[in-house]
Design an enzyme around this catalytic site. Structure first.
Site, PDB file in Angstrom:
ATOM      1  N   ASP A  22       8.235   1.450  -5.247  1.00 51.78           N
ATOM      2  CA  ASP A  22       8.120   2.078  -3.916  1.00 51.78           C
ATOM      3  C   ASP A  22       7.976   0.970  -2.882  1.00 51.78           C
ATOM      4  O   ASP A  22       7.799  -0.205  -3.220  1.00 51.78           O
ATOM      5  CB  ASP A  22       6.896   3.020  -3.867  1.00 51.78           C
ATOM      6  CG  ASP A  22       6.756   3.723  -2.514  1.00 51.78           C
ATOM      7  OD1 ASP A  22       7.775   4.171  -1.954  1.00 51.78           O
ATOM      8  OD2 ASP A  22       5.625   3.811  -2.003  1.00 51.78           O
ATOM      9  N   SER A  23       7.999   1.377  -1.616  1.00 49.81           N
ATOM     10  CA  SER A  23       7.799   0.384  -0.549  1.00 49.81           C
ATOM     11  C   SER A  23       6.333  -0.039  -0.460  1.00 49.81           C
ATOM     12  O   SER A  23       6.013  -1.040   0.177  1.00 49.81           O
ATOM     13  CB  SER A  23       8.223   0.980   0.795  1.00 49.81           C
ATOM     14  OG  SER A  23       7.363   2.057   1.118  1.00 49.81           O
ATOM     15  N   TYR A  54      10.055   1.650   4.938  1.00 47.64           N
ATOM     16  CA  TYR A  54      11.476   1.926   4.726  1.00 47.64           C
ATOM     17  C   TYR A  54      11.969   2.980   5.724  1.00 47.64           C
ATOM     18  O   TYR A  54      13.151   3.053   6.035  1.00 47.64           O
ATOM     19  CB  TYR A  54      11.710   2.456   3.308  1.00 47.64           C
ATOM     20  CG  TYR A  54      11.716   1.411   2.215  1.00 47.64           C
ATOM     21  CD1 TYR A  54      11.423   0.073   2.472  1.00 47.64           C
ATOM     22  CD2 TYR A  54      12.035   1.777   0.903  1.00 47.64           C
ATOM     23  CE1 TYR A  54      11.438  -0.869   1.452  1.00 47.64           C
ATOM     24  CE2 TYR A  54      12.061   0.837  -0.114  1.00 47.64           C
ATOM     25  CZ  TYR A  54      11.761  -0.476   0.151  1.00 47.64           C
ATOM     26  OH  TYR A  54      11.786  -1.404  -0.854  1.00 47.64           O
ATOM     27  N   GLY A  55      11.036   3.818   6.185  1.00 48.47           N
ATOM     28  CA  GLY A  55      11.410   4.951   7.035  1.00 48.47           C
ATOM     29  C   GLY A  55      12.043   4.576   8.353  1.00 48.47           C
ATOM     30  O   GLY A  55      12.697   5.403   8.974  1.00 48.47           O
ATOM     31  N   CYS A  86      10.359   6.769  -4.306  1.00 55.98           N
ATOM     32  CA  CYS A  86      10.459   6.673  -2.851  1.00 55.98           C
ATOM     33  C   CYS A  86      11.602   7.570  -2.388  1.00 55.98           C
ATOM     34  O   CYS A  86      12.764   7.340  -2.763  1.00 55.98           O
ATOM     35  CB  CYS A  86      10.724   5.217  -2.478  1.00 55.98           C
ATOM     36  SG  CYS A  86      11.011   4.983  -0.718  1.00 55.98           S
ATOM     37  N   ASN A  87      11.256   8.569  -1.609  1.00 55.56           N
ATOM     38  CA  ASN A  87      12.300   9.484  -1.100  1.00 55.56           C
ATOM     39  C   ASN A  87      13.284   8.765  -0.188  1.00 55.56           C
ATOM     40  O   ASN A  87      14.482   9.051  -0.202  1.00 55.56           O
ATOM     41  CB  ASN A  87      11.647  10.617  -0.298  1.00 55.56           C
ATOM     42  CG  ASN A  87      10.873  11.593  -1.155  1.00 55.56           C
ATOM     43  OD1 ASN A  87      11.361  12.645  -1.513  1.00 55.56           O
ATOM     44  ND2 ASN A  87       9.640  11.240  -1.489  1.00 55.56           N
ATOM     45  N   GLU A 164      -1.351   3.980   3.613  1.00 55.87           N
ATOM     46  CA  GLU A 164      -1.581   2.590   3.188  1.00 55.87           C
ATOM     47  C   GLU A 164      -3.000   2.161   3.556  1.00 55.87           C
ATOM     48  O   GLU A 164      -3.722   1.584   2.733  1.00 55.87           O
ATOM     49  CB  GLU A 164      -0.575   1.640   3.864  1.00 55.87           C
ATOM     50  CG  GLU A 164       0.824   1.682   3.296  1.00 55.87           C
ATOM     51  CD  GLU A 164       0.946   1.091   1.880  1.00 55.87           C
ATOM     52  OE1 GLU A 164       0.138   0.215   1.512  1.00 55.87           O
ATOM     53  OE2 GLU A 164       1.854   1.524   1.155  1.00 55.87           O
ATOM     54  N   CYS A 200       7.778  12.394   1.148  1.00 59.78           N
ATOM     55  CA  CYS A 200       7.515  10.953   1.103  1.00 59.78           C
ATOM     56  C   CYS A 200       6.384  10.788   0.110  1.00 59.78           C
ATOM     57  O   CYS A 200       5.382  11.532   0.177  1.00 59.78           O
ATOM     58  CB  CYS A 200       7.084  10.448   2.478  1.00 59.78           C
ATOM     59  SG  CYS A 200       6.431   8.758   2.440  1.00 59.78           S
ATOM     60  N   THR A 201       6.518   9.855  -0.825  1.00 60.07           N
ATOM     61  CA  THR A 201       5.519   9.737  -1.890  1.00 60.07           C
ATOM     62  C   THR A 201       4.164   9.260  -1.366  1.00 60.07           C
ATOM     63  O   THR A 201       3.154   9.395  -2.057  1.00 60.07           O
ATOM     64  CB  THR A 201       6.023   8.794  -2.994  1.00 60.07           C
ATOM     65  OG1 THR A 201       6.435   7.556  -2.390  1.00 60.07           O
ATOM     66  CG2 THR A 201       7.182   9.408  -3.752  1.00 60.07           C
ATOM     67  N   HIS A 202       4.136   8.723  -0.158  1.00 60.53           N
ATOM     68  CA  HIS A 202       2.842   8.355   0.438  1.00 60.53           C
ATOM     69  C   HIS A 202       2.016   9.589   0.825  1.00 60.53           C
ATOM     70  O   HIS A 202       0.794   9.511   0.891  1.00 60.53           O
ATOM     71  CB  HIS A 202       3.045   7.520   1.716  1.00 60.53           C
ATOM     72  CG  HIS A 202       3.305   6.067   1.467  1.00 60.53           C
ATOM     73  ND1 HIS A 202       4.503   5.585   1.016  1.00 60.53           N
ATOM     74  CD2 HIS A 202       2.489   4.981   1.626  1.00 60.53           C
ATOM     75  CE1 HIS A 202       4.438   4.266   0.909  1.00 60.53           C
ATOM     76  NE2 HIS A 202       3.224   3.874   1.272  1.00 60.53           N
TER      77      HIS A 202
HETATM   78  N1  DGL Z   1       7.046   6.162   0.062  1.00 57.06           N
HETATM   79  C1  DGL Z   1       8.302   6.155   0.679  1.00 57.06           C
HETATM   80  C2  DGL Z   1       9.030   7.483   0.594  1.00 57.06           C
HETATM   81  O1  DGL Z   1       8.791   8.258  -0.286  1.00 57.06           O
HETATM   82  C3  DGL Z   1       8.524   5.557   2.025  1.00 57.06           C
HETATM   83  C4  DGL Z   1       7.506   4.931   2.858  1.00 57.06           C
HETATM   84  C5  DGL Z   1       8.099   3.966   3.857  1.00 57.06           C
HETATM   85  O2  DGL Z   1       8.567   4.386   4.921  1.00 57.06           O
HETATM   86  O3  DGL Z   1       8.139   2.778   3.518  1.00 57.06           O
HETATM   87  O4  DGL Z   1       9.880   7.762   1.396  1.00 57.06           O
END
Ligand code: DGL
Length: 276
Positions: A22-23, A54-55, A86-87, A164, A200-202
């Site tokens: 993941d990021s 990543y978003g 990570c989506n 985070e 989003c996995t976060h």
């Molecule tokens: N955890 C990531 C997801 O599921 C992205 C978080 C990010 O933007 O880095 O999309």
């Protein structure tokens, strides 16, 4: 027969080695589900701290970075499978990553299908990163599985940062969460939304806070359990390599970490945290 199946799954979880990527710490929400289903599975975790979030990256940027990076990691770590937890990465570059790797890759994409099935009011929301909610991939999921629903799309980078920070020991300000999710419920029919997809996995890491911040009761769903089930059935059909006899490790690309974050990784089964 039952005993044989049970023995097989115990053996499987003792031997399998999964690379979870993941990021940042978001993939830990998937690790929880993987360990719940396969308690002794061996996991190497990679967080791309350097390139997060990543978003706010374009599809082109993610396609340029991820296939090569994952290729290097797979060569170094030698897992049986990769879970792209990570989506944003999965909806942007899954095909290119699969193409680049010699091991199977499970992508994590928004749980739009189960959300549409679960919604009584046929009115759902997808809460992801700004990147994910704009991707064609998500449009296709909506078209394929949620044609009978009204779907509100909401993107947030701030929630990624809050997740985070929470796992690095900071207090989460509920007012900030309320502000981020307010647009979901702001429309004339906002009160009808009964299911929100955590795309989003976060975001499952903020579930308690999201529940507190929402203006009315909704069901929150994510893809974690489905991913764990998929990983288990995929692993059953592979001939597994022997898992490493070194402690399970979280590899953090670039960035910085602190003691609380290291402890969080430890609590999720990663004895060692290494900054690459
Ligand atoms: N955890 C990531 C997801 O599921 C992205 C978080 C990010 O933007 O880095 O999309």
């Amino acid at each position: 027969m039952l005993a044989k199946n049970k023995l097989n799954s115990v053996l499987l979880t003792l031997m399998a080695h999964i690379l979870v990527f993941d990021s940042g710490v978001g993939g830990l929400s998937v690790v929880v589900e993987l360990r719940a289903l396969m308690p002794s599975v061996y996991i190497t975790y990679v967080a791309d701290d350097e390139f997060r979030p990543y978003g706010d990256k374009s599809e082109t940027q993610l396609k340029a970075r991820l296939p090569g990076l994952l290729q290097t990691l797979v060569l170094a770590v030698d897992p049986d499978i990769v879970v792209l937890a990570c989506n944003t990465a999965s909806t942007s570059a899954l095909a290119e990553i699969r193409e680049a790797l010699k091991v199977p890759v499970i992508g994590v994409v928004p749980a739009i299908k189960p959300a549409a099935q679960l919604s009584r009011n046929k009115h759902i929301a997808v809460l992801g990163t700004p990147g994910t909610v704009q991707r064609k991939y998500v449009g296709k999921l909506m078209n394929d599985f949620a044609k009978d629903c009204r779907v509100v799309l909401q993107g947030s980078n701030v929630l990624v940062g809050l997740a985070e920070n929470k796992l690095a020991g900071d207090h989460v300000d509920i007012a900030k969460i309320k502000f981020e999710i307010a647009p979901i419920f702001a429309g004339a029919d906002g009160a009808n939304i009964d299911v929100v997809v955590l795309a989003c996995t976060h975001f499952p890491l903020l579930l308690d806070e999201l529940k507190e911040a929402a203006p009315h009761f909704v069901k929150w769903i994510d893809s974690g359990t489905a991913i764990a089930t998929r990983a288990q059935s995929l692993l059953k059909n592979l001939s597994l390599k022997p898992a490493p006899d070194t402690p399970q490790t979280a590899l953090l690309i670039g960035g910085q970490t602190n003691q609380t974050r290291r402890q969080v990784f430890k609590k999720h089964g990663f004895e060692k945290t290494v900054i690459l």
